[in-house]
Design a protein around this motif. Structure first.
Motif, PDB file in Angstrom:
ATOM      1  N   UNK A 131       0.810  -1.221   0.000  1.00 50.49           N
ATOM      2  CA  UNK A 131       0.000   0.000   0.000  1.00 50.49           C
ATOM      3  C   UNK A 131       0.842   1.269   0.000  1.00 50.49           C
ATOM      4  N   UNK A 132       2.093   1.151   0.442  1.00 48.12           N
ATOM      5  CA  UNK A 132       2.936   2.333   0.557  1.00 48.12           C
ATOM      6  C   UNK A 132       2.624   3.167   1.790  1.00 48.12           C
ATOM      7  N   UNK A 133       1.799   2.649   2.677  1.00 50.66           N
ATOM      8  CA  UNK A 133       1.433   3.368   3.902  1.00 50.66           C
ATOM      9  C   UNK A 133       2.136   2.750   5.101  1.00 50.66           C
ATOM     10  N   UNK A 134       2.627   3.613   5.991  1.00 51.98           N
ATOM     11  CA  UNK A 134       3.271   3.076   7.192  1.00 51.98           C
ATOM     12  C   UNK A 134       2.535   3.453   8.476  1.00 51.98           C
ATOM     13  N   UNK A 135       1.556   4.382   8.395  1.00 48.16           N
ATOM     14  CA  UNK A 135       0.775   4.786   9.570  1.00 48.16           C
ATOM     15  C   UNK A 135      -0.696   4.991   9.204  1.00 48.16           C
ATOM     16  N   UNK A 136      -1.349   3.983   8.633  1.00 44.04           N
ATOM     17  CA  UNK A 136      -2.763   4.175   8.290  1.00 44.04           C
ATOM     18  C   UNK A 136      -3.579   4.418   9.556  1.00 44.04           C
ATOM     19  N   UNK A 137      -4.401   5.468   9.517  1.00 45.45           N
ATOM     20  CA  UNK A 137      -5.272   5.812  10.643  1.00 45.45           C
ATOM     21  C   UNK A 137      -4.483   6.010  11.932  1.00 45.45           C
ATOM     22  N   UNK A 138      -3.199   6.371  11.792  1.00 45.84           N
ATOM     23  CA  UNK A 138      -2.344   6.611  12.944  1.00 45.84           C
ATOM     24  C   UNK A 138      -1.722   5.360  13.535  1.00 45.84           C
ATOM     25  N   UNK A 139      -1.957   4.203  12.925  1.00 43.03           N
ATOM     26  CA  UNK A 139      -1.429   2.938  13.450  1.00 43.03           C
ATOM     27  C   UNK A 139       0.041   2.811  13.031  1.00 43.03           C
ATOM     28  N   UNK A 140       0.954   2.718  13.994  1.00 35.82           N
ATOM     29  CA  UNK A 140       2.378   2.607  13.660  1.00 35.82           C
ATOM     30  C   UNK A 140       2.740   1.161  13.279  1.00 35.82           C
ATOM     31  N   UNK A 141       2.605   0.844  12.003  1.00 41.34           N
ATOM     32  CA  UNK A 141       2.768  -0.547  11.566  1.00 41.34           C
ATOM     33  C   UNK A 141       4.141  -1.113  11.889  1.00 41.34           C
ATOM     34  N   UNK A 142       5.208  -0.355  11.643  1.00 35.48           N
ATOM     35  CA  UNK A 142       6.553  -0.879  11.920  1.00 35.48           C
ATOM     36  C   UNK A 142       6.716  -1.203  13.405  1.00 35.48           C
ATOM     37  N   UNK A 143       6.202  -0.338  14.266  1.00 38.50           N
ATOM     38  CA  UNK A 143       6.291  -0.597  15.708  1.00 38.50           C
ATOM     39  C   UNK A 143       5.490  -1.841  16.088  1.00 38.50           C
ATOM     40  N   UNK A 144       4.318  -2.027  15.468  1.00 36.44           N
ATOM     41  CA  UNK A 144       3.518  -3.223  15.753  1.00 36.44           C
ATOM     42  C   UNK A 144       4.223  -4.495  15.300  1.00 36.44           C
ATOM     43  N   UNK A 145       4.864  -4.431  14.138  1.00 38.28           N
ATOM     44  CA  UNK A 145       5.613  -5.600  13.656  1.00 38.28           C
ATOM     45  C   UNK A 145       6.725  -5.937  14.648  1.00 38.28           C
ATOM     46  N   UNK A 146       7.442  -4.917  15.106  1.00 38.96           N
ATOM     47  CA  UNK A 146       8.499  -5.136  16.099  1.00 38.96           C
ATOM     48  C   UNK A 146       7.954  -5.710  17.389  1.00 38.96           C
ATOM     49  N   UNK A 147       6.826  -5.167  17.851  1.00 39.51           N
ATOM     50  CA  UNK A 147       6.184  -5.672  19.072  1.00 39.51           C
ATOM     51  C   UNK A 147       5.811  -7.150  18.909  1.00 39.51           C
ATOM     52  N   UNK A 148       5.212  -7.494  17.765  1.00 32.05           N
ATOM     53  CA  UNK A 148       4.765  -8.867  17.526  1.00 32.05           C
ATOM     54  C   UNK A 148       5.945  -9.836  17.512  1.00 32.05           C
ATOM     55  N   UNK A 149       7.014  -9.468  16.828  1.00 31.88           N
ATOM     56  CA  UNK A 149       8.185 -10.354  16.757  1.00 31.88           C
ATOM     57  C   UNK A 149       8.841 -10.524  18.125  1.00 31.88           C
ATOM     58  N   UNK A 150       8.949  -9.425  18.866  1.00 33.34           N
ATOM     59  CA  UNK A 150       9.580  -9.483  20.184  1.00 33.34           C
ATOM     60  C   UNK A 150       8.763 -10.347  21.128  1.00 33.34           C
ATOM     61  N   UNK A 151       7.442 -10.135  21.152  1.00 37.11           N
ATOM     62  CA  UNK A 151       6.583 -10.933  22.030  1.00 37.11           C
ATOM     63  C   UNK A 151       6.577 -12.394  21.598  1.00 37.11           C
ATOM     64  N   UNK A 152       6.526 -12.656  20.308  1.00 34.43           N
ATOM     65  CA  UNK A 152       6.556 -14.047  19.823  1.00 34.43           C
ATOM     66  C   UNK A 152       7.834 -14.734  20.289  1.00 34.43           C
ATOM     67  N   UNK A 153       8.956 -14.044  20.201  1.00 33.59           N
ATOM     68  CA  UNK A 153      10.222 -14.625  20.660  1.00 33.59           C
ATOM     69  C   UNK A 153      10.201 -14.939  22.143  1.00 33.59           C
ATOM     70  N   UNK A 154       9.694 -14.028  22.955  1.00 31.31           N
ATOM     71  CA  UNK A 154       9.618 -14.282  24.404  1.00 31.31           C
ATOM     72  C   UNK A 154       8.698 -15.444  24.717  1.00 31.31           C
ATOM     73  N   UNK A 155       7.571 -15.498  24.026  1.00 28.51           N
ATOM     74  CA  UNK A 155       6.608 -16.582  24.260  1.00 28.51           C
ATOM     75  C   UNK A 155       7.239 -17.921  23.879  1.00 28.51           C
TER      76      UNK A 155
END
Length: 173
Positions: A131-155
């Motif tokens: 889509x070429x968008x990195x903050x649709x509706x204010x959602x910080x996609x890159x930060x969410x991807x980082x959060x998901x990977x970090x939490x998945x690793x801890x789990x």
């Protein structure tokens, strides 16, 4: 407890059915969406099929995540993916997968939690590229991807059931 979409009755085969005859589990659920015995006090479910603006979706999902109810946030995202524009379906589906991943991690299901966190993170990352968008509706996609990977690793490393409230991601500034 009254639920939108709750069963209108039981069919001859003993299954819960809604007023249209579709199978619907009418058992009450806890805050993480786990079924409780019939008659138990549960947490009210999110009404199904609600059409919200994207910003309303984000705000409602964030409130549910902040309350430690990622299963319910998933239902809000699911409504957006089913009712929103086709070109945003992958975004909302990925966000729903993140919420379900957090749900499984909070329930102690390390394999399912990590898998869904990674799948959801990958889906929103891919959507951002396409889509070429990195903050649709204010959602910080890159930060969410980082959060998901970090939490998945801890789990995966055995963090045990996580606290859904303290581990909830931020969907905006």
């Amino acid at each position: 407890m009254t639920n939108a979409g709750a069963a209108a009755g039981r069919s001859p085969d003993g299954r819960d059915r809604d007023t249209a005859g579709r199978a619907r589990n009418a058992r009450p659920r806890d805050g993480l969406g786990r079924p409780l015995p019939y008659g138990a006090d549960g947490v009210a479910r999110q009404p199904e099929g609600v059409v919200r603006t994207p910003r309303e979706t984000v705000a409602q999902a964030q409130a549910l995540l902040d309350a430690g109810r990622p299963f319910h946030a998933h239902e809000v995202f699911e409504d957006a993916w089913k009712s929103g524009p086709d070109d945003e379906r992958a975004l909302w589906r990925g966000l729903a997968q993140l919420a379900v991943g957090l749900t499984h991690a909070a329930r102690g299901n390390a394999t399912g939690g990590a898998r869904l966190l990674r799948r959801g993170g990958g889906a929103i990352e891919e959507w951002a590229v396409v889509s070429g968008e990195d903050r649709p509706y204010g959602i910080p996609l890159a930060a969410l991807v980082g959060w998901a990977r970090e939490l998945a690793g801890r789990v995966e490393r055995g963090a045990g059931p996580v606290d859904a409230r303290t581990e909830a991601p931020r969907l905006g500034p």
